[in-house]
Design an enzyme around this catalytic site. Sequence first.
Site, mmCIF file in Angstrom:
data_model
loop_
_atom_site.group_PDB
_atom_site.id
_atom_site.type_symbol
_atom_site.label_atom_id
_atom_site.label_comp_id
_atom_site.label_asym_id
_atom_site.label_seq_id
_atom_site.Cartn_x
_atom_site.Cartn_y
_atom_site.Cartn_z
ATOM 1 N N ASP A 6 0.865 -1.180 0.000
ATOM 2 C CA ASP A 6 0.000 0.000 0.000
ATOM 3 C C ASP A 6 0.900 1.228 0.000
ATOM 4 O OD1 ASP A 6 -1.899 1.978 0.444
ATOM 5 O OD2 ASP A 6 -2.043 1.554 2.599
ATOM 6 N N VAL A 7 0.978 1.910 -1.141
ATOM 7 C CA VAL A 7 1.871 3.048 -1.302
ATOM 8 C C VAL A 7 1.094 4.340 -1.063
ATOM 9 C CG1 VAL A 7 3.525 4.201 -2.810
ATOM 10 C CG2 VAL A 7 3.141 1.733 -3.045
ATOM 11 N N ALA A 109 -6.300 5.147 -5.313
ATOM 12 C CA ALA A 109 -6.344 3.709 -5.068
ATOM 13 C C ALA A 109 -6.741 3.388 -3.633
ATOM 14 C CB ALA A 109 -4.977 3.094 -5.383
ATOM 15 N N ASP A 110 -6.215 4.157 -2.680
ATOM 16 C CA ASP A 110 -6.526 3.874 -1.277
ATOM 17 C C ASP A 110 -8.020 4.004 -1.000
ATOM 18 O OD1 ASP A 110 -6.326 6.604 -1.813
ATOM 19 O OD2 ASP A 110 -5.403 7.107 0.110
ATOM 20 N N THR A 187 0.950 28.290 25.559
ATOM 21 C CA THR A 187 0.994 28.186 24.096
ATOM 22 C C THR A 187 0.797 26.757 23.612
ATOM 23 O OG1 THR A 187 2.456 30.101 23.944
ATOM 24 C CG2 THR A 187 2.430 28.606 22.064
#
Length: 257
Positions: A6-7, A109-110, A187
């Site tokens: 899975d890229v 694609a994902d 902060t």
Amino acid sequence: MLLAADVGNTNVVFALYDGREIKARWRIATDPRRTGDEYAVWLLQLLEIEGYSRDDVKQIIVGSVVPRAVHNLTVLAEKYFGVSPLIAGQGQAQWGINIDVDLPSSLGADRALNAIAAHERYEGDLIIVDFGTATTFDAVDFNGAYKGGIIAPGINLSLDALVGNTAKLPRIAIEKPRSNSVIGTNTEDQMLIGVFWGYVAMMEGLIARMKAEIGRPSKVVATGGLAILFDLHTDIFDAVDSDLTLDGLAILAERSA
């Protein structure tokens, strides 16, 4: 066994499947310039550490949102495993679902893989939230058709923009603020409140709007690295499924066999 890759824009995740069961997984930073030889040096050693060899891998599938990475992973598959890889969404590994959007070929694609896996696993209309480099919200109807969605900046992108465009704000880790108060007194707390609870409010608001537009009961499925963290602090998710994209690859490979 099946090797699924899975890229994503940030990481490449490899998973070794025996049927539908993940036996091992490995993660490496995405670099489109990384060659097939470089992948092999890294991956073959990890296979051996887990007690497997290259001969155990009989099928490889790649799902990628980084086009340049596909060639090098193809070289890895062919040169070191002797396998011609399936490329998700192409050839034998077509999506096999209705993509009901203006330009179906533009769907990542994902997101298509998430739709395939979620429809197989859960009934009815679905909203899939994927925490990646971007956070995506996808609508899948009860027939498994992809109906469209939303792309929002990922929470780390939002934080990087905040820190990178200000002179004095420090870099902080993404976590739940120490107090439940939304009025910070220093902060760091104020930044965490803005990023964390701001993101929760965005998700809750967008999902409410999506549900109203769908007009039918919809199950919300979360996936991606930060899904578990957010699931602890909001009740909008019906399920958290960390392996949804990888399982989509396994389902697609099974259908293509």
